[in-house]
Write a protein that holds these residues in place. Structure first.
Motif, PDB file in Angstrom:
ATOM      1  N   ALA A 158       0.109   7.358  -7.015  1.00 10.65           N
ATOM      2  CA  ALA A 158      -0.770   6.236  -6.902  1.00 10.65           C
ATOM      3  C   ALA A 158       0.123   5.799  -8.077  1.00 10.65           C
ATOM      4  O   ALA A 158      -0.248   6.618  -9.745  1.00 10.65           O
ATOM      5  N   PRO A 193      -2.781   8.632  -2.641  1.00 14.82           N
ATOM      6  CA  PRO A 193      -3.697   7.694  -1.303  1.00 14.82           C
ATOM      7  C   PRO A 193      -3.921   8.110  -0.634  1.00 14.82           C
ATOM      8  O   PRO A 193      -3.064   8.523   0.177  1.00 14.82           O
ATOM      9  N   THR A 216      -6.862   3.732  -4.413  1.00 11.83           N
ATOM     10  CA  THR A 216      -5.809   3.488  -4.176  1.00 11.83           C
ATOM     11  C   THR A 216      -5.443   4.332  -2.682  1.00 11.83           C
ATOM     12  O   THR A 216      -6.337   4.414  -1.518  1.00 11.83           O
ATOM     13  N   THR A 260       1.910   0.874  -1.799  1.00 14.56           N
ATOM     14  CA  THR A 260       1.058   1.191  -2.539  1.00 14.56           C
ATOM     15  C   THR A 260       0.250   0.469  -2.726  1.00 14.56           C
ATOM     16  O   THR A 260       0.744   0.135  -3.494  1.00 14.56           O
ATOM     17  N   ARG A 283      -3.306   0.479  -5.777  1.00 15.14           N
ATOM     18  CA  ARG A 283      -3.853   0.415  -6.699  1.00 15.14           C
ATOM     19  C   ARG A 283      -4.521  -1.020  -6.771  1.00 15.14           C
ATOM     20  O   ARG A 283      -4.142  -1.718  -7.214  1.00 15.14           O
ATOM     21  N   GLU A 339      -2.024   3.885   0.353  1.00 12.40           N
ATOM     22  CA  GLU A 339       0.005   3.838   1.205  1.00 12.40           C
ATOM     23  C   GLU A 339      -0.081   3.810   2.411  1.00 12.40           C
ATOM     24  O   GLU A 339      -1.106   4.835   3.058  1.00 12.40           O
TER      25      GLU A 339
END
Length: 263
Positions: free
Chosen positions: A88, A166, A255, A248, A250, A257
């Protein structure tokens, strides 16, 4: 290629000769890069990585830099490139010239389908930037002939690189939906994320023909987070089932995705 804003441009093309399962470092003014590959597993898959050792104060770009910058390009010969992983990223730059990338050393894990022979070459094109931006092209070669056991240091380095990627949906994260605005100039993203600490940050990426900007401020809508992401370029023809837009997120140190369902 995405737009590049620089104070000066220099192109560096360097070649790294074969050296066991780790190439030599290709050195540049802003950072160094090498290829590391493990022996093929029983399924023929080679775990590898592009290792970027940024120098202090230098930065490099994510796969979608946000409209300004050079997205990394990796081509493989001697094997089939199955996937490239990206940790990320962060928002970088200032309000007038912002972009998406990394300001610390970063590793991009690779999955390769090993072909006949033992030599693998990665041709890498990326940008490293500080006061100037330097497009760097390097050929990185490893020769795994006779390599039947993984070097423990290389194996640990690649495992560490894979651990920075992630995670998927879960642990408080859940992608919900995306919807293009009527004028196609933005995409509204809805998702769930851990609610502790600061508001999460959002990044979008699609095929090479999509371009997304830096997301606007994330807001809450009940138990859901919402963000507006600028669409800098939307192709006339695309297949989201084959090549979905990826969300994605954070949130603190966590994180996620995941493919994003578009309404």
């Amino acid at each position: 290629m995405k737009r590049l804003q620089t104070a000066a441009i220099a192109l560096i093309f360097l070649h790294s000769p074969a050296a066991a399962a780790t190439s030599q470092w290709v050195e540049t003014p802003g950072g160094d890069v090498r290829l590391v590959a493990l022996p093929a597993g029983a399924d023929g898959v080679v775990r590898a990585m592009i290792d970027i050792r940024l120098h202090d104060g230098w930065k490099t770009y994510w796969r979608d830099p946000g409209g300004s910058g050079i997205p990394p390009s990796i081509a493989i010969s001697g094997a089939e490139l199955k996937s490239v992983g990206f940790p990320a990223p962060k928002r970088l730059g200032d309000q007038d010239n912002h972009y998406i990338g990394y300001d610390r050393p970063v590793r991009f894990p690779l999955k390769l389908d090993k072909a006949a022979g033992g030599t693998i070459t990665a041709t890498v094109f990326l940008g490293v930037c500080k006061d100037i931006c330097i497009p760097v092209q390097a050929e990185l070669t490893v020769d795994s002939i006779g390599e039947s056991f993984a070097n423990p240091l290389e194996e640990t380095a690649i495992a560490d690189a894979e651990a920075t990627l992630p995670g998927g949906s879960g642990d408080g994260f859940k992608p919900l939906s995306g919807r293009f605005a009527a004028d196609d100039k933005s995409l509204t993203v809805r998702f769930e994320a851990p609610a502790d600490g600061q508001l999460p940050d959002v990044f979008l990426s699609g095929s090479s023909t999509f371009e997304f900007g830096a997301a606007g401020p994330v807001r809450r809508d009940g138990d859901v987070f919402v963000a507006e992401v600028p669409v800098l370029h939307k192709p006339k023809v695309f297949d989201l089932e084959k090549d979905p837009i990826r969300l994605t997120v954070r949130s603190g140190e966590k994180t996620m995705e995941s493919p994003l369902a578009i309404e």
